[in-house]
Design a protein around this motif. Structure first.
Motif, PDB file in Angstrom:
ATOM      1  N   LYS A 151       1.375 -39.999   3.863  1.00  0.00           N
ATOM      2  CA  LYS A 151       2.511 -39.002   3.755  1.00  0.00           C
ATOM      3  C   LYS A 151       3.026 -38.127   5.107  1.00  0.00           C
ATOM      4  N   PRO A 152       3.323 -38.151   6.260  1.00  0.00           N
ATOM      5  CA  PRO A 152       2.455 -37.492   7.223  1.00  0.00           C
ATOM      6  C   PRO A 152       3.742 -36.128   7.008  1.00  0.00           C
ATOM      7  N   GLU A 153       4.688 -36.605   7.142  1.00  0.00           N
ATOM      8  CA  GLU A 153       7.016 -36.034   6.357  1.00  0.00           C
ATOM      9  C   GLU A 153       6.430 -35.006   5.711  1.00  0.00           C
ATOM     10  N   THR A 154       5.462 -34.792   4.683  1.00  0.00           N
ATOM     11  CA  THR A 154       4.959 -33.860   4.280  1.00  0.00           C
ATOM     12  C   THR A 154       4.543 -33.088   4.539  1.00  0.00           C
ATOM     13  N   PHE A 155       3.561 -32.977   5.425  1.00  0.00           N
ATOM     14  CA  PHE A 155       2.501 -31.873   5.870  1.00  0.00           C
ATOM     15  C   PHE A 155       3.600 -30.692   6.362  1.00  0.00           C
ATOM     16  N   THR A 156       2.354 -29.791   5.915  1.00  0.00           N
ATOM     17  CA  THR A 156       2.899 -28.163   5.357  1.00  0.00           C
ATOM     18  C   THR A 156       3.386 -27.549   7.347  1.00  0.00           C
TER      19      THR A 156
END
Length: 175
Positions: free
Chosen positions: A45-50
């Protein structure tokens, strides 16, 4: 039909022979290149990375650089070992520069903006699991020492990952 005979000097013949012997010796005594392990990197889920960077293109480029660096560390693993890394979160060093709108320009303050990467890993030797775990890799003192990769993107993260890799996998790499 007359054959032309070109005499060769003894010194020239010795030189040719010496080159041939040296080439054969190099072939006979050369060892095969060091075989190395490998690293496989995936992102959950890279779209949710900080903070992997501003915008999709910059984030993808930053994650690709991190993948390439981790894969390069795989050369330190013994042949037959595979390290699988699932990256769960990325928070790059510094903060994005929101004023200049330069996607690769980051402001480093040194307080709460240290690099952090949450990951899950499995080290395999063939089909046997050698080590596994889930960790939060961080470098709170990232500004104390300059990055090893001056003038390159993710220099702080690369140094942090190298230290983590050496601490976790040095024992398996020296077997």
């Amino acid at each position: 039909m007359k054959l032309l005979h070109h005499p060769i000097s003894l010194a020239h013949a010795v030189k040719i022979g010496a080159i041939a012997v040296a080439a054969l010796a190099a072939l006979a005594f050369s060892r095969p290149a060091h075989a190395a392990g490998s690293v496989e990197v995936s992102y959950v889920k890279p779209e949710t990375f900080t903070d992997a960077g501003r915008g999709l293109i910059t984030s993808e480029r930053n994650l690709e650089r991190l993948s390439q660096h981790l894969q390069g560390l795989g050369t330190k693993l013994p042949d037959g070992q595979t390290l699988r890394i699932e990256v769960l979160d990325v928070d790059l060093a510094g903060e994005q520069n929101r004023v200049l709108r330069q996607p690769d320009l980051r402001v480093m303050k040194g307080n709460t903006d240290w690099p952090r990467i949450n990951l899950r890993y499995t080290l395999l030797e063939g089909s046997r699991t050698v080590a596994s775990g889930e960790e939060r890799v961080a470098d709170m003192a990232y500004l104390v020492h300059p990055p090893r990769y001056d003038h390159e993107a993710q220099g702080f993260e690369r140094r942090m990952l190298e230290r983590w890799f050496a601490e976790r996998f040095a024992a398996t790499a020296t077997r």
